[in-house]
Design an enzyme around this catalytic site. Structure first.
Site: not given
Length: 426
Positions: A64, A271-272, A311-312, A336-337, A339
């Site tokens: 969000e 990985p997430r 963050g990369e 999110n596609p 991005e």
């Protein structure tokens, strides 16, 4: 004033010491300095800047918070004197927002929904307008903000079916809270109808866009990008990002099959949850593949490069024209596609994308995304794209067209908010 609201106010006064202790302790455990953790109690750590209007945007967590960055940037371009305050509740969201902070914007942790913290917060910041994101409907936060005279909007409105039914059962409370908003923009038509059925003012409800599909471009460290390209040389690269437990084996199966046709192909696997790095490295090794690892300081290389850092993603997306997005081979809901499309890359995904169904449908219709069912299907699709440059170019061109069209919609949303919240007046 509905009985439920009065009951919540009374309860919050008694509970605030316990929530304060719990929330600040959690933030401190995650590395947040004690001074900043006390923002949860309404103690500001920055000053209100400038003489222009202050626009406050409140979001819940990572997704969000990041979803409103592009909106802040666009509103800031239209309103050069405006200052922006973004609040969220988690340490991770604060860290990621800090990496991508738009001009004239500060971040604070959101105050607890109790009289003391909210009074301190509102007295210090004195927002001229407040924009709430998705389902952030804390009763006192809404009513006390409304009481200051600030204009208010709810954007990207999205509530679960369970939440919708709960609000319908309490019409007095629903009307009392939803009436504070001058504008309610939903993610789609279905949610707009649900908001009206929940007793939101029908003349203030309209369909907007899914702001998560409009998150600003991911940051890219240009020096790191140069080093990565030098390290990989002329090797072909594909990216699998935001994968979850249970998906990496499928991705590795596909990569193993591709290596038979393209021996020097490199997979960048992100990985997430980077803290799963050890487990994912174990899967790579068990699959008989060589592995270099980002968190260990290894240069990009190996048959698999494990990008287990936070963050990369922007860096890795810049390395390839093909990105497979995880959270989609299993019923997780997808990621999110937009991005990916923003980088001009083709999007591959599993079938489970309920969280971004509309965005994926638009991308697929445009020709910028393709769905795969399993490892064999993923390997076959990748093989075709890597061996047929024109097909891949068609997908990347489609991604760029899609992004341009979304930019136009963002302009419309920003302008509508500015007009409705009366931010365009001197």
């Amino acid at each position: 004033m509905p009985f439920l609201y009065r009951a919540w106010v009374i309860a919050s006064v008694g509970l605030v010491p316990f929530f304060a202790r719990s929330q600040t302790a959690k933030l401190r455990e995650q590395g947040v300095p004690v001074r900043r953790a006390h923002e949860k109690l309404g103690h500001a750590t920055q000053d209100r800047q400038g003489s222009g209007p202050l626009i406050w945007l409140h979001a819940a967590s990572v997704g969000e918070s990041l979803s409103v960055l592009a909106l802040i940037t666009r509103m800031g371009m239209i309103l050069p004197r405006a200052q922006f305050l973004i609040t969220s509740g988690t340490a991770t969201s604060a860290a990621l927002v800090a990496q991508r902070m738009p001009p004239r914007t500060v971040h604070q942790f959101a105050p607890l929904d109790a009289p003391g913290p909210l009074k301190r917060f509102l007295r210090h910041w004195q927002p001229d307008a407040a924009i709430f994101v998705e389902s952030e409907l804390w009763p006192q936060m809404l009513r006390r903000t409304h009481g200051t005279g600030a204009k208010m909007a709810l954007v990207n409105a999205r509530l679960s079916d369970k939440s919708v039914e709960t609000w319908r059962k309490h019409p007095k409370m629903a009307r009392y809270l939803f009436s504070v908003f001058d504008l309610i923009l939903t993610q789609n038509d279905a949610m707009a109808h649900k908001m009206v059925s929940m007793h939101a003012p029908s003349d203030r409800v309209a369909r907007g866009i899914n702001l998560k599909s409009m998150a600003g471009p991911l940051p890219v460290d240009e020096d790191a990008l140069f080093d990565a390209r030098v390290a990989l040389g002329h090797r072909l690269v594909w990216v699998a990002s935001s994968t979850h437990e249970g998906e990496e084996n499928t991705v590795l199966q596909a990569h193993h099959a591709l290596l038979k046709k393209i021996p020097d192909l490199c997979l960048i696997l992100a990985p997430r949850h980077p803290e799963r790095g050890d487990a994912v490295e174990g899967l790579v090794t068990a699959a008989g593949l060589t592995c270099n690892r980002r968190s260990r300081g290894d240069a990009p290389g190996g048959q698999v490069y494990l990008a287990d850092t936070l963050g990369e993603l922007g860096l890795w997306y810049a390395m390839s024209d093909i990105v497979f997005l995880g959270g989609s081979l299993l019923p997780i809901g997808g990621h999110n596609p937009f991005e990916v499309a923003q980088t001009g890359a083709a999007v591959l995904s599993g079938p489970h994308v309920t969280a971004f169904a509309e965005t994926y449908a638009q991308l697929e219709a445009e020709g910028a995304a393709q769905f795969v069912e399993d490892g064999d299907d993923l390997a076959e699709t990748l093989s075709k794209l890597l061996s047929t440059p024109q097909d891949l170019t068609d997908m990347t061109d489609a991604a760029e067209r899609f992004v341009a069209a979304q930019d136009d919609q963002l302009d419309i949303i920003a302008s509508r908010l500015i007009t409705t919240l009366k931010l365009d007046t001197p």
